[in-house]
Design a protein around this motif. Structure first.
Motif, PDB file in Angstrom:
ATOM      1  N   SER A 163      29.283 -13.522  16.359  1.00 39.44           N
ATOM      2  CA  SER A 163      28.446 -13.534  17.552  1.00 39.44           C
ATOM      3  C   SER A 163      27.356 -12.460  17.439  1.00 39.44           C
ATOM      4  CB  SER A 163      29.292 -13.256  18.794  1.00 39.44           C
ATOM      5  OG  SER A 163      29.764 -11.905  18.770  1.00 39.44           O
ATOM      6  N   LEU A 164      26.359 -12.551  18.322  1.00 40.82           N
ATOM      7  CA  LEU A 164      25.300 -11.541  18.325  1.00 40.82           C
ATOM      8  C   LEU A 164      25.866 -10.149  18.613  1.00 40.82           C
ATOM      9  CD1 LEU A 164      22.221 -13.180  20.155  1.00 40.82           C
ATOM     10  CD2 LEU A 164      22.584 -12.832  17.705  1.00 40.82           C
ATOM     11  N   GLU A 165      26.809 -10.089  19.526  1.00 39.67           N
ATOM     12  CA  GLU A 165      27.397  -8.785  19.859  1.00 39.67           C
ATOM     13  C   GLU A 165      28.118  -8.192  18.650  1.00 39.67           C
ATOM     14  OE1 GLU A 165      26.767  -7.009  22.541  1.00 39.67           O
ATOM     15  OE2 GLU A 165      25.411  -8.666  23.000  1.00 39.67           O
ATOM     16  N   GLU A 166      28.787  -9.037  17.895  1.00 41.37           N
ATOM     17  CA  GLU A 166      29.459  -8.547  16.686  1.00 41.37           C
ATOM     18  C   GLU A 166      28.437  -8.083  15.647  1.00 41.37           C
ATOM     19  OE1 GLU A 166      33.597 -11.002  16.197  1.00 41.37           O
ATOM     20  OE2 GLU A 166      31.744 -12.192  16.156  1.00 41.37           O
ATOM     21  N   LEU A 167      27.381  -8.850  15.502  1.00 39.95           N
ATOM     22  CA  LEU A 167      26.358  -8.497  14.516  1.00 39.95           C
ATOM     23  C   LEU A 167      25.693  -7.173  14.850  1.00 39.95           C
ATOM     24  CD1 LEU A 167      24.732 -12.023  14.017  1.00 39.95           C
ATOM     25  CD2 LEU A 167      26.042 -10.734  12.316  1.00 39.95           C
ATOM     26  N   LYS A 168      25.471  -6.920  16.123  1.00 38.96           N
ATOM     27  CA  LYS A 168      24.790  -5.687  16.540  1.00 38.96           C
ATOM     28  C   LYS A 168      25.625  -4.436  16.255  1.00 38.96           C
ATOM     29  CE  LYS A 168      22.019  -7.899  20.149  1.00 38.96           C
ATOM     30  NZ  LYS A 168      21.807  -8.068  21.619  1.00 38.96           N
TER      31      LYS A 168
ATOM     32  N   PHE B  21      27.171  -3.833  13.400  1.00 39.93           N
ATOM     33  CA  PHE B  21      27.121  -3.457  11.988  1.00 39.93           C
ATOM     34  C   PHE B  21      26.104  -2.342  11.764  1.00 39.93           C
ATOM     35  CE2 PHE B  21      29.136  -7.580  11.569  1.00 39.93           C
ATOM     36  CZ  PHE B  21      29.959  -7.423  10.466  1.00 39.93           C
ATOM     37  N   PRO B  22      26.400  -1.407  10.856  1.00 32.37           N
ATOM     38  CA  PRO B  22      25.459  -0.323  10.544  1.00 32.37           C
ATOM     39  C   PRO B  22      24.121  -0.877  10.051  1.00 32.37           C
ATOM     40  CG  PRO B  22      27.611   0.124   9.574  1.00 32.37           C
ATOM     41  CD  PRO B  22      27.651  -1.291  10.089  1.00 32.37           C
ATOM     42  N   GLY B  23      23.053  -0.311  10.527  1.00 32.13           N
ATOM     43  CA  GLY B  23      21.726  -0.681  10.050  1.00 32.13           C
ATOM     44  C   GLY B  23      21.099  -1.863  10.756  1.00 32.13           C
ATOM     45  N   VAL B  24      21.791  -2.475  11.716  1.00 33.56           N
ATOM     46  CA  VAL B  24      21.219  -3.603  12.453  1.00 33.56           C
ATOM     47  C   VAL B  24      20.336  -3.065  13.575  1.00 33.56           C
ATOM     48  CG1 VAL B  24      21.702  -5.578  13.943  1.00 33.56           C
ATOM     49  CG2 VAL B  24      23.073  -5.203  11.886  1.00 33.56           C
ATOM     50  N   GLN B  25      19.049  -3.353  13.491  1.00 35.53           N
ATOM     51  CA  GLN B  25      18.106  -2.898  14.513  1.00 35.53           C
ATOM     52  C   GLN B  25      17.986  -3.882  15.658  1.00 35.53           C
ATOM     53  OE1 GLN B  25      14.627  -2.324  11.997  1.00 35.53           O
ATOM     54  NE2 GLN B  25      15.047  -0.134  11.825  1.00 35.53           N
ATOM     55  N   SER B  26      18.118  -5.167  15.352  1.00 32.14           N
ATOM     56  CA  SER B  26      18.071  -6.191  16.395  1.00 32.14           C
ATOM     57  C   SER B  26      18.732  -7.453  15.873  1.00 32.14           C
ATOM     58  CB  SER B  26      16.628  -6.486  16.816  1.00 32.14           C
ATOM     59  OG  SER B  26      15.897  -7.049  15.738  1.00 32.14           O
TER      60      SER B  26
ATOM     61  N   PHE C  17      27.347  -9.939   4.995  1.00 31.82           N
ATOM     62  CA  PHE C  17      27.706 -11.072   4.134  1.00 31.82           C
ATOM     63  C   PHE C  17      29.219 -11.133   3.930  1.00 31.82           C
ATOM     64  CE2 PHE C  17      28.726 -12.805  -0.052  1.00 31.82           C
ATOM     65  CZ  PHE C  17      28.107 -14.048   0.015  1.00 31.82           C
ATOM     66  N   ASP C  18      29.828  -9.992   3.628  1.00 31.81           N
ATOM     67  CA  ASP C  18      31.277  -9.953   3.400  1.00 31.81           C
ATOM     68  C   ASP C  18      32.045 -10.424   4.626  1.00 31.81           C
ATOM     69  OD1 ASP C  18      30.850  -9.034   0.843  1.00 31.81           O
ATOM     70  OD2 ASP C  18      31.171  -6.926   1.351  1.00 31.81           O
ATOM     71  N   ALA C  19      31.609  -9.975   5.801  1.00 30.39           N
ATOM     72  CA  ALA C  19      32.298 -10.358   7.035  1.00 30.39           C
ATOM     73  C   ALA C  19      32.075 -11.841   7.359  1.00 30.39           C
ATOM     74  CB  ALA C  19      31.810  -9.490   8.193  1.00 30.39           C
ATOM     75  N   ALA C  20      30.861 -12.310   7.170  1.00 32.52           N
ATOM     76  CA  ALA C  20      30.532 -13.692   7.521  1.00 32.52           C
ATOM     77  C   ALA C  20      31.238 -14.690   6.616  1.00 32.52           C
ATOM     78  CB  ALA C  20      29.019 -13.900   7.451  1.00 32.52           C
ATOM     79  N   THR C  21      31.495 -14.297   5.376  1.00 31.63           N
ATOM     80  CA  THR C  21      32.109 -15.217   4.398  1.00 31.63           C
ATOM     81  C   THR C  21      33.594 -14.943   4.190  1.00 31.63           C
ATOM     82  OG1 THR C  21      31.422 -13.760   2.568  1.00 31.63           O
ATOM     83  CG2 THR C  21      29.923 -15.562   3.174  1.00 31.63           C
ATOM     84  N   ALA C  22      34.160 -14.134   5.062  1.00 34.82           N
ATOM     85  CA  ALA C  22      35.578 -13.778   4.897  1.00 34.82           C
ATOM     86  C   ALA C  22      36.474 -15.010   4.903  1.00 34.82           C
ATOM     87  CB  ALA C  22      36.000 -12.807   5.995  1.00 34.82           C
ATOM     88  N   ASP C  23      36.088 -16.021   5.678  1.00 25.75           N
ATOM     89  CA  ASP C  23      36.896 -17.240   5.748  1.00 25.75           C
ATOM     90  C   ASP C  23      36.344 -18.351   4.879  1.00 25.75           C
ATOM     91  OD1 ASP C  23      38.653 -16.089   7.578  1.00 25.75           O
ATOM     92  OD2 ASP C  23      37.352 -16.608   9.261  1.00 25.75           O
TER      93      ASP C  23
END
Length: 299
Positions: free
Chosen positions: A232-237, A239-244, A267-273
């Protein structure tokens, strides 16, 4: 090959162009970009010897430009200039003769060129009867019909709809395939990215970027990430280095990173499954770089 060496031009206390240097080889296309007043047209006029540089020089095939060389140049100025009461045919013949061509050479070519650019008018029609777009296409024909080795186009796409812009692109690519060296200015960064082998960006008369489109984009780092995953967007925000992080109209997350290396953890988190439909880490577009370097208010 066209070569400009440390070109400088002053108008009183104003330095319009300050030390521009570049080369364009045979069969190459170079874009000259920058905000209004950045020095693009002044640069063109120095190449054409319409203005004398205060410093620097312009060389064609290693030598200074002569009258003979000017017959090998096709120039489309930003200020369009056709004679409204003259026929299309006479207009084209007149400009071709100015470039050392005879009527006998050019007359048989006119119909093919009118068809190539889809001009809505017959060769005997007066220029004033044509629409603005068709007048512009006639002027493009006068720029190209004598098969110039050097082509200079100042805002050639201005006022053209997408169909006619595509016709112009085809004409430019055909001239390139025939070995012409081409330089053009444009405020449409899509045209520049699509056509140019290299580009120069000017700001207040200064050359601030120079290189291929890919080289220039890569200098700014692959900090834009396009992602299609279960995150989700909230999860993505988080992560370190995410500005928007936003979602575009296609449902793809668009993430701005502070540094390219921050993409790996996402990438690692998104492809974990396993498989995900989209993961593309890109440098900024040329339009984004333009706004960043010269200021969006000057676009």
């Amino acid at each position: 090959m066209l070569e400009a060496k440390s070109l400088q031009k002053n108008f009183g206390d104003v330095t319009a162009v300050d030390g521009i240097t570049f080369k364009i080889n045979k069969g190459e296309i170079m874009g000259l970009i920058g905000q209004n007043g950045a020095g693009k047209t002044t640069t063109f006029r120095m190449i054409l010897d319409l203005l004398t540089p205060d410093q620097g020089e312009v060389l064609w095939k290693g030598k200074k430009l002569t009258n003979k060389v000017f017959n090998q140049i096709g120039y489309l100025p930003e200020e369009r200039g056709l004679y409204p009461k003259v026929s299309i045919e006479d207009q084209i013949l007149y400009f071709a003769q100015l470039r050392g061509k005879s009527k006998k050479e050019i007359k048989p070519l006119i119909d093919d060129w009118l068809e190539k650019f889809d001009v809505k008018g017959k060769r005997g029609d007066k220029v004033k009867t044509l629409s603005k777009g068709n007048q512009q296409k006639v002027q493009l024909i006068t720029t190209l019909i004598h098969q110039p080795e050097l082509i200079i186009l100042d805002e050639p796409f201005s006022g053209l709809d997408p169909v006619n812009a595509e016709l112009l692109e085809s004409g430019i690519r055909e001239a390139q395939a025939n070995g012409a060296s081409i330089i053009f200015s444009s405020h449409n960064m899509n045209n520049v990215e699509e056509l140019c082998d290299s580009l120069i960006m000017l700001r207040d008369g200064n050359q601030i970027l120079n290189g291929t489109v890919k080289e220039i984009r890569e200098k700014f780092g692959r900090t834009k990430l396009f992602l299609e995953s279960s995150l989700s967007l909230e999860e993505l925000k988080q992560f370190p280095g995410v500005q928007s992080a936003t979602v575009n109209r296609d449902g793809i997350s668009v993430i701005q990173l502070s540094a390219a290396e921050n993409g790996k953890a996402i990438f690692d988190a998104a492809t974990a499954d396993g498989y995900i439909p989209t993961f593309s880490q890109q440098p900024p577009t040329l339009e984004e770089i333009f706004k960043r370097m010269v200021g969006e208010k000057n676009e």
